[in-house]
Every structure is written in structure tokens, then in C-alpha cells.
Design an enzyme around this catalytic site. Structure first.
Site, PDB file in Angstrom:
ATOM      1  N   ARG A 213       4.783 -16.169 -81.897  1.00 48.03           N
ATOM      2  CA  ARG A 213       4.694 -17.127 -81.100  1.00 48.03           C
ATOM      3  C   ARG A 213       6.190 -17.216 -80.220  1.00 48.03           C
ATOM      4  O   ARG A 213       6.039 -17.828 -79.249  1.00 48.03           O
ATOM      5  CB  ARG A 213       4.973 -18.506 -82.302  1.00 48.03           C
ATOM      6  CG  ARG A 213       4.785 -19.733 -81.547  1.00 48.03           C
ATOM      7  CD  ARG A 213       4.562 -20.907 -82.436  1.00 48.03           C
ATOM      8  NE  ARG A 213       3.146 -20.893 -82.709  1.00 48.03           N
ATOM      9  CZ  ARG A 213       2.477 -21.829 -82.174  1.00 48.03           C
ATOM     10  NH1 ARG A 213       2.695 -22.573 -81.206  1.00 48.03           N
ATOM     11  NH2 ARG A 213       1.006 -21.839 -82.696  1.00 48.03           N
TER      12      ARG A 213
ATOM     13  N   GLU B 132       5.484 -30.372 -83.660  1.00 47.09           N
ATOM     14  CA  GLU B 132       6.682 -29.265 -83.193  1.00 47.09           C
ATOM     15  C   GLU B 132       7.394 -29.488 -81.959  1.00 47.09           C
ATOM     16  O   GLU B 132       8.321 -29.097 -81.589  1.00 47.09           O
ATOM     17  CB  GLU B 132       5.941 -27.735 -83.643  1.00 47.09           C
ATOM     18  CG  GLU B 132       5.653 -27.850 -84.927  1.00 47.09           C
ATOM     19  CD  GLU B 132       5.109 -26.445 -85.309  1.00 47.09           C
ATOM     20  OE1 GLU B 132       5.368 -25.624 -86.144  1.00 47.09           O
ATOM     21  OE2 GLU B 132       3.972 -26.314 -84.575  1.00 47.09           O
TER      22      GLU B 132
END
Length: 778
Positions: free
Chosen positions: A324, A726
Site C-alpha cells: 500500500r 483511514e
């Protein structure tokens, strides 16, 4: 008003989603009546466990004497690796993470044995009486040392597009450097805890504070040498998780279950804060080496970054975290020719794990640092350089990993924030202030966010739910997501209420339970409401369609014209109270419960080529921060923060704004005050609130302006909303770069201030000293 129009108009005026609702447990939280795992009434005969921990970072255990532990007051049993009936492993992906050390310890704080006693205090005191003899081995403690030793938990990864080297050599300008960004403790209010209760026929009920009940079910089953159907894991709520209870709750679940299975008595294992912080992994720290070519206007032509993380002693989730990070290095910028590398350094420290943002913040901050350097080198405002490099709408819109950016709103969003925050006027005012202020210096920064929503691993993007409608018209929903305070249950309840046309007061969410919804994914990657909301909507829709069909049988008309709104069913000119129709349907043997399922469509990812469409959509945002720095002490204060966040068509604006506010302050703590420090022997010294500084109320800006951007998700997400868990954690990049801007003013913005994160007062003073030294040298 004719009768035919009345139902449609009434339905249009009613909605269960898109409105601010209080958190479903808000009153319970405030009154202290919300039940967490440690609050559950203990079964008679319950015992308490504690873990015996390693005092060495890397060593062979040559001898262990547990006699004093066994003889300590209240001790019932002491269990070692030999007492584990099944597999000694709790690794979520790679099986390299032992529950208890087996002859080799790999970090200070690694569990070696389990003490079970009559009270929590007796167990903890006894655990410290063990006499362990070690043969010490060389220890690797930092990501830089791991890189030098080529010590990795997984093979390094690389994403390349275009011809970076050729593009870099042709670029008229370039910037090279390195950066270190530290890790972060999750610091949830409720620590790790698991309560295992033996049931008949080898069964085990595990009440666990976890973001991933299904993973806990698998780990416990393997540790006990049983099948998954023997194990039920339940979680009503957590007192915070932030990723720290995604995989790392497995150790506590397994240890309590092993003890309960061995002793045939309930066993609770609750971590003291010091033990929790010593044992568990944190956000990965990153070390970067970067090299970027750009033109005279500031447009990036070539970018290379080599990232290495402190993974810790085992793989845990480091691979997906690094992936990520690689996929978020671009942030909001089009990068034509790139060479992005990431490695997961194997170190003799806690095995680092998921943390809100899951590598995304660590990837994106590197390119923001580069943009900041380019702007200063050109004598330009960093916002102008950022805007120049933004992804385009019709071209320059393909990410380095091959996903087309089809929902780009960063141009409009950042322009709106620039205007509403009075960015240009404040920039001029700050320049005037700094010119007249020799000690106090102000800084300002506007930073953008583009964050991909979905799990890196495609198969995890699925969810299930159960919805039951009772004869009195009340409704229960159970889904695979877990509530850690973020409001997932509230949003799912709103979705069900909206689908069935009832007030949310008539809907109740029950504890996450592996015996109700199986094979669930972790509540992580900001997908909780997206996945579980869609699954619950699917279940509620099936019930609504059955009720609509039955209503047509009773009152005539067409199924497609039946409207459910405001606790009423409108059918063929009739208005029937929802509970009345439900009672009639029950008597007619209409099924009043249903399961629902959802799998995010269109996702694919090739981990070998690091190419595909890993994300369902992107969430966007931007923030402006203004700080003042005392150049004599390194102290600083956030004076004002403006944040604009794209939550699509928000399911619950109040909850979403709260999530943005919380993420902003948490991210600010990561980048400024929350410093993790290991001594040369490898012991984490910042393992308590006394030595680890999270932001307090006094650190919050008096002027804090958070708004939601008016948008609608182009993807068919739940009611066209967007995730909010997030992505907002990247908004406080603005604070870090505002601090760097203030430091830069010391040198008249002619010197690049070296500034690592967290930007503690000590780090700020080091940076100021470096700027002053560079000025003298010039």
C-alpha cells in the site's frame, strides 16, 4: 394533492441515511454502561493469565527455571510451548510468528510462557519470578541496519513505469535526499484482552477485543488442534483498535484459549499497558532514499524512491503494508516515469502491524516531502507546485500501477479549501509576521490526499450480514464488521432502517459473532461500512421485497409501487403501519429474516507485476495548517486547521466529521510528538503514557474547521458514500510541512531544512541549527 402522489411525496421527505445520527452506543459510553470485554460478567471459576516475557532482543534460551513462578501465591499453572496441543503459530499470512518462544527469542517482550492464577495481580507478579538464562546473539534494531545486512522478512518489491533513468538524466533539475518517518503506537484506550470459556464437546467461546473475529477463530482452532466449528469468537465492541487489533489480538486469543483448554476452566488474559506496548507491534517506521527529476516549472519528470520499513521479527502484515505504501507514493500526483522500491526489514523488535492508513500515509509523505523541496528550490509556493503535478481529468490520469483515476475531484476540492481558508492572504500575513519576529516563526501549508479504498488482497473484499424482523416490527442486524468506536453499527443500522422504511430506533445491531456470519474479513482498510453496509442492505432488500409482494396480495397494485417510509407501508392507496404488515405476513408464513452478501466488483491485482485495479475508488481531501514555532526551544503550537474531506454522499455527516477530526489529531501525533525509542539493548523505553506522548486537548487548535466536500461517489458504493476511516489521517501532513515552513523562514526560505518525523522539539531544534549552519557556511 391526489392519493397517488401522496406515498411518493411522503417517501421523498423521509430518509434513514445521509442524516446525522448519534452513535448507537453514545449514551452508554457517556454513562459508563457500554460493555467491553473486561466488563462481561465472569463465569464462576474464572482464572487470570499473564505472559512471561523475554528480556533479550535476540538470544537462545539455554535454561529456564519456573519453580518460583509455580510456587508464587495464587498460581494454578504455568504453561510453555510444550503445552500447546496444536500449532505454535499466530502469523496472519506467513507462519513465522510463534505464540510462545521455542528456544529462541527475537525481541525484548516476546512471550515465553503463560502464568495462570486466581487473580490478575497474582498472575502478573508471578510472571516476573522466572529465571531465564540466555546465549545472546547479534541484534538488528533499525531499518537502516536491516538494509545494510540485507535482512528482510519478505523479498523486496518493486514497481516501475516508463524509463526512470533516461527521464531523470534528461530532467533539467533534480533533488536527492533521505528521510526518516517514525512509527506509532496504536494506544487504544482498551488494551488487548481475551476471555476464553470452555464449552461442551471441545467447544470454546472466545470473547475477544479484535478487529478480525474470523482470523481469531482460525488461530485458536489451529492452536488447539481443532476445527473452526469448535470455536466461536464474539466481539460486541472495542475501546479503539486502529489496526492494532487486526492480527495482533491473535496472541492473546490463542494464549487464553490454550490455558482454558488445558485447565478446563475459563481464563481471562488482559494486558497491562506496559506489557501491551512491549509485546505488540506498531505502525511501521520508514526510511527513504529518493531521487527526483523535474523541469523549471516544477513538474516532476522522473521519480525514484527506495523505502525500507522496520517490519520487526516476523512478517505479520508487513507485506500488504509495504504494497500500500508503494501504491500511495503518487498521492494526488501524476508520475510518468517511476522506480518505486520497498523492503520489509527484519529487525529484533516487535513485529509491526496494521495501523490506520496501513502504509498509505508512509508512502504519500515521501512525495509530499519532495514537492516541498522542489517548491523551495524554485522559490515558489508549494501549493502551486502541487497543483501543477495533480492528476489530470482526461489525461495524465493513470497511476503507476495501472489504475485509471476516474473520480478525480482534487482540483475543485483544493481550490475550494484554498478560498475558504484564505490561504493566500494568510501566506502574506505570515511573511510579514516572520519578517518582524526574530524568535517566533509562523508556518503555513496546504496538503492534499488521494487514498485508495479496498483491501490489497482482492478476496478480502467481501462481507455478509443477517437481518431478522420480529413479529412486533422490531429488527436486529448482525454483520461481520466490528465496532471500535468508529460508528460502523450506527451506519449499518441506518442502512437497514432506510431499506425497510423504519425509524432507526426500531433497529438494533448485535455483537459480531463467528457463529452468525462466517468467514468475515477484518474491519480494516476503511471498508467496514462499504462492505457490511452493502451486505446488510442486500438482506434487508430481500425482506422488503417479500413484504411488498405480500402487501400486493392483500391490497392490490404493483410490487414496484409499494413504498416503505416513515414506519409505514404505502400500497395501492392504503397506508399500513410497518408492524401491522409484519404481523400479517408472519401469520401468512412469509419469511421475515434473510442473509445478505456483498463482494466489491471490478477489483484485480497481480502482486508479481504490481499492476491492476486494487481500489474500488479514491477518497480525497485537503487540509491547511498554520503553526507557530519558538526557534529557541523548538516548541510549537497549531494555531488553526482547516480540513475539507470527500466522504461522497455521507451516510452520517456527524460521525464522518468526528472521524476526520480524530484522524487529524492522531496523524498529527504520529508526525510531531509520538516518538518510539529503543535503547541499545533493544528494549522499547517508551512503553507507557509517562514516556510516550500522544496529543492532549491542549495540542488541539482553538480554531479547527472541518467540512465535508459536496460530492457523490462515481462507484456504486453504499448510497454513493465514501470511506472515512483511514484517509483523513493524511490530512495532518499539513502540520508537519507548516512546521518545516516555519523553520525554513529562519533561512529566508533559501535552505532546505532537514526534518524527520516525528518533528519533536528536539528534532525541530536540530533542523533550525542545520539551517543556521548552512547560512553561515554560505
Amino acid at each position: 394533492m391526489n392519493d397517488a402522489a401522496t406515498p411518493a411525496l411522503k417517501a421523498a421527505a423521509w430518509t434513514g441515511v445521509g442524516v446525522s445520527r448519534a452513535h448507537e452506543s453514545a449514551a452508554l459510553h457517556v454513562l459508563g454502561q457500554a460493555t467491553y470485554t473486561d466488563d462481561i460478567a465472569e463465569v464462576q471459576g474464572t482464572l487470570h493469565a499473564a505472559l512471561g516475557l523475554s528480556s533479550k532482543a535476540h538470544a537462545n534460551i539455554t535454561a529456564i527455571d519456573l519453580d518460583a513462578v509455580r510456587a508464587s501465591a495464587g498460581v494454578v499453572a504455568v504453561l510453555t510451548v510444550a503445552d500447546i496441543p496444536g500449532t505454535n503459530d499466530c502469523g496472519p499470512i506467513v507462519h513465522d510468528d510463534p505464540i510462545l518462544a521455542d528456544g529462541l527469542v527475537m525481541y525484548v517482550g516476546q512471550p515465553i510462557f503463560i502464568v495462570v492464577a486466581d487473580t490478575h495481580d497474582h498472575a502478573r507478579r508471578a510472571a516476573r519470578l522466572a529465571k531465564v538464562t540466555y546465549e545472546e546473539l547479534p541484534a538488528i534494531l533499525t531499518p537502516q541496519a536491516a538494509r545494510a545486512a540485507q535482512s528482510y522478512v519478505l523479498p523486496p518489491m518493486r514497481l516501475a513505469r516508463g524509463d526512470y533513468q533516461a527521464a531523470f538524466e534528461k530532467a533539467p533539475r533534480s533533488v536527492k535526499g533521505e528521510l526518516y518517518v517514525g512509527g506509532q503506537e496504536q494506544f487504544y484506550l482498551e488494551g488487548q484482552i481475551s476471555y476464553a470459556i470452555p464449552k461442551e464437546d471441545k467447544g470454546m467461546l472466545v470473547l475477544c477485543s479484535t478487529q478480525h473475529p474470523s482470523e481469531m477463530q482460525h488461530v485458536v482452532a489451529h492452536a488447539l488442534g481443532l476445527h473452526s466449528h469448535h470455536i466461536v469468537v464474539e466481539c460486541r465492541r472495542m475501546g479503539g483498535g486502529f489496526g492494532g487489533k487486526e492480527s495482533q489480538s491473535a496472541l492473546w486469543a490463542a494464549a487464553s484459549a490454550i490455558a482454558a483448554s488445558r485447565l478446563k476452566r475459563p481464563v481471562k488474559l488482559r494486558a497491562d499497558r506496559d506489557d501491551d506496548m512491549l509485546v505488540t507491534g506498531k505502525r511501521h517506521c520508514f526510511h527513504y532514499e529518493y531521487e527526483v527529476g523535474y523541469d523549471d516549472d516544477g513538474r516532476i519528470l522522473a521519480a525514484r524512491v527506495d523505502m525500507v520499513t522496520r517490519a520487526g521479527y516476523s512478517a505479520d502484515l508487513s507485506g500488504p503494508v509495504a504494497t500500500r505504501a508503494v501504491c500511495h507514493f503518487d498521492n494526488t500526483y501524476y508520475l510518468s516515469d517511476v522506480d518505486i522500491r520497498a523492503a520489509c526489514g527484519k529487525t529484533n523488535t516487535q513485529s509491526n502491524t496494521a495501523f490506520r492508513g496501513f502504509g498509505g500515509p508512509q508512502g504519500a509523505i515521501a512525495i509530499e516531502y519532495v514537492i516541498d523541496e522542489i517548491a523551495r528550490a524554485l522559490g515558489r509556493d508549494a501549493l502551486d507546485i502541487r497543483r501543477l503535478n495533480f492528476y489530470g481529468r482526461d489525461e495524465r490520469n493513470v497511476t503507476p500501477y495501472g489504475q485509471v483515476v476516474v473520480d478525480n475531484v482534487i482540483h475543485a476540492l483544493s481550490a475550494e479549501l484554498e478560498e475558504s481558508s484564505e490561504y493566500r492572504a494568510r501566506r502574506a500575513a505570515i511573511a510579514a509576521f516572520n519578517a518582524a519576529s526574530p524568535v517566533l516563526k509562523k508556518g503555513l501549508a496546504l496538503t492534499p490526499v488521494k487514498f485508495g479504498i479496498a483491501f490489497n488482497v482482492t478476496h478480502l473484499n467481501q462481507a455478509g450480514a443477517l437481518v431478522h424482523v420480529y413479529v412486533d416490527g422490531s429488527i436486529i442486524v448482525n454483520h461481520g464488521g466490528t465496532e471500535m468506536g468508529q460508528g460502523i453499527n450506527t451506519k449499518v443500522m441506518q442502512v437497514v432502517a432506510h431499506e425497510l422504511g423504519v425509524d432507526i430506533a426500531n433497529v438494533r445491531a448485535t455483537a459480531t459473532d463467528t457463529s452468525k456470519v462466517s468467514n468475515t474479513s477484518a474491519t480494516a482498510a476503511s471498508t467496514g461500512a462499504d462492505l457490511n453496509g452493502k451486505a446488510a442492505q442486500d438482506a434487508a432488500r430481500q425482506i422488503r421485497e417479500r413484504l411488498a409482494g405480500y402487501a400486493v396480495k392483500l391490497y392490490g397494485g404493483e410490487e414496484g409501487e409499494v413504498v416503505f417510509a416513515g414506519d409505514t407501508v404505502f400500497v395501492n392507496g392504503h397506508e399500513v403501519a410497518f408492524p401491522v404488515l409484519v404481523q400479517k405476513a408472519y401469520l401468512a408464513r412469509v419469511q421475515l429474516w434473510s442473509d445478505g452478501f456483498y463482494a466489491t466488483p471490478g477489483l484485480h491485482w497481480d502482486p508479481k507485476t504490481m499492476n491492476g485495479r486494487p481500489f474500488s475508488y479514491y477518497a480525497y481531501g485537503a487540509a491547511v495548517a498554520e503553526v507557530v514555532v519558538d526557534t529557541l526551544t523548538g516548541e510549537w503550537k497549531l494555531l488553526r486547521a482547516d480540513a475539507l474531506y470527500d466522504s461522497g454522499k455521507s451516510l452520517n455527516p456527524a460521525i464522518d466529521i468526528g472521524q476526520v477530526e480524530g484522524a487529524f489529531i492522531q496523524g498529527m501525533g504520529w508526525l510531531t510528538t509520538e516518538e518510539l525509542w529503543w535503547n541499545p539493548a533493544g528494549k522499547l523505553m517508551t512503553h507507557a503514557p509517562s514516556t510516550y506522548k500522544i496529543p492532549g486537548v491542549s495540542d488541539c487548535p482553538q480554531d479547527f474547521r472541518v467540512r465535508l466536500f459536496d460530492n457523490r461517489n462515481v462507484e456504486d458504493s453504499i448510497h454513493r458514500s465514501k470511506a472515512v476511516g483511514e484517509p483523513p489521517l493524511l490530512l495532518p501532513f499539513s502540520v508537519f510541512f507548516a512546521i518545516r515552513d516555519a523553520i525554513s523562514s529562519v533561512g529566508g526560505h533559501k535552505v532546505q531544512p532537514p526534518l524527520n518525523a516525528p518533528a519533536t522539539s528536539e528534532e525541530i531544534l536540530k533542523s533550525i541549527s542545520a539551517v543556521e549552519a548552512a547560512l553561515k557556511a554560505a
